[in-house]
Design an enzyme around this catalytic site. Sequence first.
Site: not given
Ligand code: ADP
Ligand code: MG
Length: 395
Positions: A36, A200, A352, A375
Amino acid sequence: MNKKTVDDIQVKGKKVLVRCDFNVPIQDGVITDETRIVGALPTIKKLVDEGAKVILCSHMGKPKGEAVPSLSLAPVAKKLSEHLGKEVVFAADANVVGENAKAAVAAMNEGDVVLLENTRYRAEETKNVDTFSEELASLAEIFVNDAFGTAHRAHCSNVGVTKYIKDAVGGYLINKEIEYLGNAVNNPVRPLVAILGGSKVSSKISVINNLLEKVDKLIIGGGMAYTFMKANGLSVGNSLLEEDYIDYAKEMMAKAEEKGVKLYVPVDTVAAQEFNNDAETKVFENGIEDGWEGLDIGPKTTEIFKDALKDAKTVVWNGPMGVFEMPNFAKGTNAIAYALADLDATTIIGGGDSVAAVNQAGLGDKMSHISTGGGASLEFLEGKDLPGIVALNDK
Ligand code: ADP
Ligand code: MG
């Protein structure tokens, strides 16, 4: 978005307040990741070279209105001095705009740089209270926002301050975000493909809904895919499932159909009986057995997703395809990262964990744009206006 930038203003001899994102990880006073700080340099150098008096500010962590010593920006001033090859004066004030800051600013010559203390030492900062905005603004004549990571929040140092400083423009970092994310969503070279994953549905509900209005194809993987599988009548075993969102998943599939968007959900899944890298795995098609938990997309799905990406000209990726933190369940995520790296397309990574996954695969520099704000990029993809960007002057 047609916002003024640092290239549209005259700064020589002027005091310029720059909101940076210096929220870097620090352990025992040592900065462990300088990304950063390095990212902020182009805007700072440009202002220094043009003879501005450059006053930098940023938050770090969550001191919640207290002067927490471990969250001081003092180490950032040191690191910045090294990178700029010139002294960055640190204004060590517990109340940010105190006697030290005022004296340091009063003593500035053209091309000098001062860094203020952590803006979140002040409780008003995150509440966007006018008193602190006005104090910050009193230091300068021009405001530059270069902190995309906080652009989705209306705080004193990125939004409130623009009430008192008329000239408010974007820095190079924030402009790059606006350009890439803005074009991808509002003016994309098609086909536009979005890949959504992560844990989610509920956390990305508005993103799915908004992107269905924009994209040609939508690929869904990761933990959120099981709610879609369930909505298709398949069993998901012990996999992540949000029962409350099954109807929503159905609605989104219907919306995709109505809009002519091709929606891809996994046709096979790599599952385990324990949440453990070394657990025995099994690939399931047409539903997952009881006692098994889906942790990655399966090999057939990976091929289908890669195929769907082949003709893409713009790709937005938010959310890993599996539990990429465990190498044995990172294969689907890595395969998608490699597929993007090989595309002749604009590739944009937001979120992230998605950024971490791409960097873990060593492919960060193969992507067109890696968003610096998890975010903020999510809210951008949801179609929301980001207050930190709205507050800047129009061209
Ligand atoms: P980002 O930060 O890129 O927006 P998220 O925070 O929404 O992504 O999701 C990332 C998390 O989702 C990771 O910690 C990963 O382990 C989890 N994840 C991905 N696939 C699965 C799965 N099949 N079961 C449980 N957790 C999962
Ligand atoms: Mg995340």
